[in-house]
Design a protein around this motif. Sequence first.
Motif, PDB file in Angstrom:
ATOM      1  N   GLY A  49       0.838  -1.203   0.000  1.00 48.01           N
ATOM      2  CA  GLY A  49       0.000   0.000   0.000  1.00 48.01           C
ATOM      3  C   GLY A  49       0.865   1.241   0.000  1.00 48.01           C
ATOM      4  O   GLY A  49       2.053   1.185   0.325  1.00 48.01           O
ATOM      5  N   VAL A  50       0.252   2.354  -0.397  1.00 44.99           N
ATOM      6  CA  VAL A  50       0.992   3.617  -0.422  1.00 44.99           C
ATOM      7  C   VAL A  50       0.240   4.701   0.348  1.00 44.99           C
ATOM      8  O   VAL A  50      -0.993   4.699   0.406  1.00 44.99           O
ATOM      9  N   SER A  51       1.011   5.590   0.943  1.00 47.62           N
ATOM     10  CA  SER A  51       0.434   6.790   1.564  1.00 47.62           C
ATOM     11  C   SER A  51       1.419   7.926   1.321  1.00 47.62           C
ATOM     12  O   SER A  51       2.493   7.958   1.916  1.00 47.62           O
ATOM     13  N   PHE A  52       1.048   8.804   0.412  1.00 48.76           N
ATOM     14  CA  PHE A  52       1.952   9.897   0.055  1.00 48.76           C
ATOM     15  C   PHE A  52       1.496  11.205   0.704  1.00 48.76           C
ATOM     16  O   PHE A  52       0.423  11.274   1.308  1.00 48.76           O
ATOM     17  N   ALA A  53       2.309  12.235   0.522  1.00 47.75           N
ATOM     18  CA  ALA A  53       1.997  13.546   1.105  1.00 47.75           C
ATOM     19  C   ALA A  53       1.448  14.503   0.055  1.00 47.75           C
ATOM     20  O   ALA A  53       1.239  15.679   0.326  1.00 47.75           O
ATOM     21  N   GLU A  54       1.241  13.980  -1.159  1.00 47.72           N
ATOM     22  CA  GLU A  54       0.714  14.826  -2.246  1.00 47.72           C
ATOM     23  C   GLU A  54       0.094  13.912  -3.290  1.00 47.72           C
ATOM     24  O   GLU A  54       0.283  12.695  -3.242  1.00 47.72           O
ATOM     25  N   TYR A  55      -0.652  14.501  -4.227  1.00 46.37           N
ATOM     26  CA  TYR A  55      -1.211  13.695  -5.309  1.00 46.37           C
ATOM     27  C   TYR A  55      -0.088  13.137  -6.173  1.00 46.37           C
ATOM     28  O   TYR A  55       0.854  13.842  -6.515  1.00 46.37           O
ATOM     29  N   LYS A  56      -0.211  11.842  -6.495  1.00 47.52           N
ATOM     30  CA  LYS A  56       0.715  11.225  -7.445  1.00 47.52           C
ATOM     31  C   LYS A  56      -0.121  10.360  -8.353  1.00 47.52           C
ATOM     32  O   LYS A  56      -1.252   9.999  -8.004  1.00 47.52           O
ATOM     33  N   ASN A  86     -15.071  11.704  -6.667  1.00 51.29           N
ATOM     34  CA  ASN A  86     -14.426  12.879  -7.274  1.00 51.29           C
ATOM     35  C   ASN A  86     -12.933  12.946  -6.998  1.00 51.29           C
ATOM     36  O   ASN A  86     -12.166  13.392  -7.851  1.00 51.29           O
ATOM     37  N   THR A  87     -12.513  12.523  -5.803  1.00 46.91           N
ATOM     38  CA  THR A  87     -11.072  12.599  -5.498  1.00 46.91           C
ATOM     39  C   THR A  87     -10.291  11.586  -6.331  1.00 46.91           C
ATOM     40  O   THR A  87      -9.083  11.645  -6.398  1.00 46.91           O
ATOM     41  N   VAL A  88     -11.017  10.658  -6.957  1.00 48.69           N
ATOM     42  CA  VAL A  88     -10.350   9.660  -7.797  1.00 48.69           C
ATOM     43  C   VAL A  88     -10.317  10.119  -9.252  1.00 48.69           C
ATOM     44  O   VAL A  88      -9.264  10.115  -9.893  1.00 48.69           O
ATOM     45  N   ILE A  89     -11.479  10.553  -9.770  1.00 48.80           N
ATOM     46  CA  ILE A  89     -11.502  10.880 -11.197  1.00 48.80           C
ATOM     47  C   ILE A  89     -11.052  12.313 -11.486  1.00 48.80           C
ATOM     48  O   ILE A  89     -10.624  12.614 -12.578  1.00 48.80           O
ATOM     49  N   ASN A  90     -11.123  13.173 -10.476  1.00 49.59           N
ATOM     50  CA  ASN A  90     -10.751  14.571 -10.697  1.00 49.59           C
ATOM     51  C   ASN A  90     -10.076  15.118  -9.444  1.00 49.59           C
ATOM     52  O   ASN A  90     -10.635  15.953  -8.742  1.00 49.59           O
ATOM     53  N   PRO A  91      -8.861  14.607  -9.150  1.00 48.90           N
ATOM     54  CA  PRO A  91      -8.240  14.965  -7.866  1.00 48.90           C
ATOM     55  C   PRO A  91      -7.755  16.416  -7.828  1.00 48.90           C
ATOM     56  O   PRO A  91      -6.596  16.697  -8.096  1.00 48.90           O
ATOM     57  N   GLN A 131      -0.680   4.423 -15.457  1.00 50.23           N
ATOM     58  CA  GLN A 131      -1.911   4.527 -16.267  1.00 50.23           C
ATOM     59  C   GLN A 131      -2.515   5.933 -16.179  1.00 50.23           C
ATOM     60  O   GLN A 131      -3.543   6.213 -16.809  1.00 50.23           O
ATOM     61  N   GLY A 132      -1.928   6.793 -15.331  1.00 53.51           N
ATOM     62  CA  GLY A 132      -2.402   8.177 -15.209  1.00 53.51           C
ATOM     63  C   GLY A 132      -3.504   8.364 -14.179  1.00 53.51           C
ATOM     64  O   GLY A 132      -4.121   9.428 -14.125  1.00 53.51           O
ATOM     65  N   ARG A 133      -3.751   7.327 -13.349  1.00 51.10           N
ATOM     66  CA  ARG A 133      -4.809   7.486 -12.336  1.00 51.10           C
ATOM     67  C   ARG A 133      -4.213   7.821 -10.967  1.00 51.10           C
ATOM     68  O   ARG A 133      -3.056   7.518 -10.694  1.00 51.10           O
ATOM     69  N   GLU A 134      -5.047   8.421 -10.113  1.00 51.07           N
ATOM     70  CA  GLU A 134      -4.646   8.767  -8.744  1.00 51.07           C
ATOM     71  C   GLU A 134      -4.074   7.509  -8.078  1.00 51.07           C
ATOM     72  O   GLU A 134      -4.713   6.457  -8.065  1.00 51.07           O
ATOM     73  N   ILE A 135      -2.854   7.643  -7.537  1.00 54.31           N
ATOM     74  CA  ILE A 135      -2.095   6.426  -7.185  1.00 54.31           C
ATOM     75  C   ILE A 135      -2.606   5.705  -5.929  1.00 54.31           C
ATOM     76  O   ILE A 135      -2.490   4.484  -5.834  1.00 54.31           O
TER      77      ILE A 135
END
Length: 203
Positions: A91-98, A151-156, A102-106
């Motif tokens: 699993g991942v937990s980042f401090a910013e959008y990545k 929305n946070t997935v398709i348009n973060p 495939q170009g999707r929210e990680i």
Amino acid sequence: MKEHNKVVLITGANSGIGLELTKNLLLQGWEVAALIRSDFPNGQPIIIDALKKNHLRVYKADLADFSSLRNALDQIKKSEAKIDLLFNNAGVSFAEYKYSKQGREIHFEVNTLVPFIITMELKELLLKGQDKTIINTSSNSLLFLKQFDLNTVINPKTPFKKLVGPYANSKLALSLWTNGIAPELSSEGIKIRSVCPDQIRRG
Ligand SMILES: NC(=O)c1ccc[n+]([C@@H]2O[C@H](COP(=O)([O-])OP(=O)(O)OC[C@H]3O[C@@H](n4cnc5c(N)ncnc54)[C@H](OP(=O)(O)O)[C@@H]3O)[C@@H](O)[C@H]2O)c1
């Protein structure tokens, strides 16, 4: 009691909870198929010994890159005769959008979608195993949310919130699909559970 000839597949087996789980289950006599991106740390006698005996088998993939994941899953299907237990632990937990390859929210990609893909792709091998059990590693961070936010997935675009933002959203989605698919898998003889490990602090 020693488990003989039982096979557990663990994602993210090289680090943190996955590494401890790997060493623990090897000591109990399990064979471990490790689906990992980075190498195991050096100087771990249990790991070195298990690799020598082929009780620990390594499959390499970047789970955020579907062609890499596809290659590793093909390799697993060719090499493993069965899987008794599947631990979707990576699993991942980042401090910013990545974003994934495939170009999707990680967070959503790695924490939610990939465990689903692995579950579906390895179902045949699980059905050949004895325990037929899947454990998905969720998080109680999901308790901070009232509902899943697509929305946070398709348009973060909303301001990023660590742990209680996209990470919590991805873990809520993981637990929701786990819950949703459980009856169907159960009718096929497969148990699936979503668990939250206690908080682990690193020394
Ligand atoms: N630690 C806690 O307190 C806690 C609490 C609740 C839930 N959890 C959940 O428990 C699980 C394990 O957490 P941890 O604390 O042990 O984390 P960790 O030490 O950071 O380990 C994460 C593992 O996931 C792998 N991973 C991440 N992105 C990957 C990618 N794109 N491809 C392949 N592997 C990837 C990492 O591989 P690399 O080494 O290559 O990066 C690593 O093996 C996670 O799902 C986490 O969300 C942890």
